[in-house]
Motif scaffolding. Structure first.
Motif, PDB file in Angstrom:
ATOM      1  N   ALA A 154       0.829  -1.202   0.000  1.00  0.00           N
ATOM      2  CA  ALA A 154       0.000   0.000   0.000  1.00  0.00           C
ATOM      3  C   ALA A 154       0.865   1.253   0.000  1.00  0.00           C
ATOM      4  O   ALA A 154       1.920   1.294   0.649  1.00  0.00           O
ATOM      5  N   TRP A 202      -6.376   2.682  -0.505  1.00  0.00           N
ATOM      6  CA  TRP A 202      -5.893   1.355  -0.923  1.00  0.00           C
ATOM      7  C   TRP A 202      -6.638   0.266  -0.159  1.00  0.00           C
ATOM      8  O   TRP A 202      -6.993  -0.779  -0.735  1.00  0.00           O
ATOM      9  N   ALA A 272      -9.688   4.466  -7.814  1.00  0.00           N
ATOM     10  CA  ALA A 272      -8.983   3.186  -7.897  1.00  0.00           C
ATOM     11  C   ALA A 272      -9.885   2.075  -8.428  1.00  0.00           C
ATOM     12  O   ALA A 272      -9.403   1.136  -9.092  1.00  0.00           O
TER      13      ALA A 272
END
Length: 278
Positions: A154, A202, A272
């Motif tokens: 991450a 993340w 993301a």
């Protein structure tokens, strides 16, 4: 004066603006004060040594353990109890009194760790209301350990453990605070939290790791971890429910900053996932 049977560990990197005051606040009160420094390029090490701290270099190898667990494993292991302070934190006089009552009354200390509230400063003002941050900062290293979630890939945290607590049982919450008074300009707060939001976003794409971390948070953190509409909820909780408005402009600024932080996380997580950022 009888010193507390505790080692203070101060993880640092470029804390020249704050470190002298932090070391000065604990020198003479604790058995040892150790600054664990990650290749500072300013005068952090020299200033800490001038105030009487031992300075230990630290370089992260990209794996676990990260920095705080490394401190538990390596820093003055002859002293079981370790208090973590950031380079801009100082124990309040009331906290020193509370610790003396716990550690110097001759009785065994039952808890394996202590949660300590932060007296938080933002924009140059001490906040008296709003959201209260609590850190599990005082640990018996023989009965406490930081988790090792699968987040090494991450972004955002690097050598630091993420936003989770060390695992320990039982845990007791102290009443009096550590003062968190950052003398750096407020832009550094936003720079740090921009990195932290990368890590939090993340996690949204890695639910198994996210769940690992949820179980290593405080009860309040676990509830908030699953709550919807976090930016709005964060603002309403801090500014209205916890009466952050009583801190004036600083209370509004901090509630907005934390709400913006939560919005950053959500925006980055949507990006993301390949969805529209707005």
């Amino acid at each position: 004066m009888t010193v507390l049977p505790i080692v203070v560990a101060i993880p640092t990197k470029n804390e020249a603006a704050n470190i002298a005051g932090t070391v000065r606040s604990v020198a003479g009160h604790f058995r040892a004060v150790v600054v664990v420094d990650s290749d500072s390029t300013d005068d952090t090490r020299a200033l800490a040594e001038a105030e009487g701290a031992q300075v230990v270099p630290y370089t992260w190898n990209g794996r676990y353990p990260k920095k705080k667990q490394w401190c538990l494993d390596h820093v003055r292991t002859d002293i079981p109890w370790l208090l973590f302070l950031d380079g801009d934190e100082t124990p309040s006089p009331e906290l020193l009194t509370e610790l003396r009552r716990i550690f110097l009354d001759g009785r065994p200390v039952r808890p394996a760790a202590f949660d300590i509230p932060l007296g938080y400063w933002f924009g140059g003002r001490r906040l008296r209301h709003g959201h209260t941050i609590v850190k599990r900062a005082l640990l018996d290293r023989t009965r406490a350990r930081f988790p090792e979630p699968g987040d090494l890939a991450a972004p955002g945290m690097g050598e630091q453990e993420g936003h989770y607590q060390p695992l320990a049982d039982p845990v007791h919450r102290l009443r009096t605070p550590i003062e968190h008074m950052d003398l750096d300009p407020v832009r550094t707060w936003f720079e740090r939290h921009n990195r932290y939001s990368d890590w939090e976003a993340w996690l949204e794409a890695h639910p198994d790791v996210r769940e690992e971390i949820r179980t290593a948070k405080t009860r309040q953190g676990q509830v908030f971890h699953r709550a919807p509409f976090k930016p709005l909820l964060s603002f309403a909780y801090a500014y209205v429910y916890r009466r952050g408005f009583l801190d004036g402009r600083a209370g509004l600024d901090y509630a907005l900053a934390m709400s913006f932080y939560r919005w950053q996380i959500a925006l980055k997580a949507r990006e993301a996932r390949g969805g529209p950022p707005g």
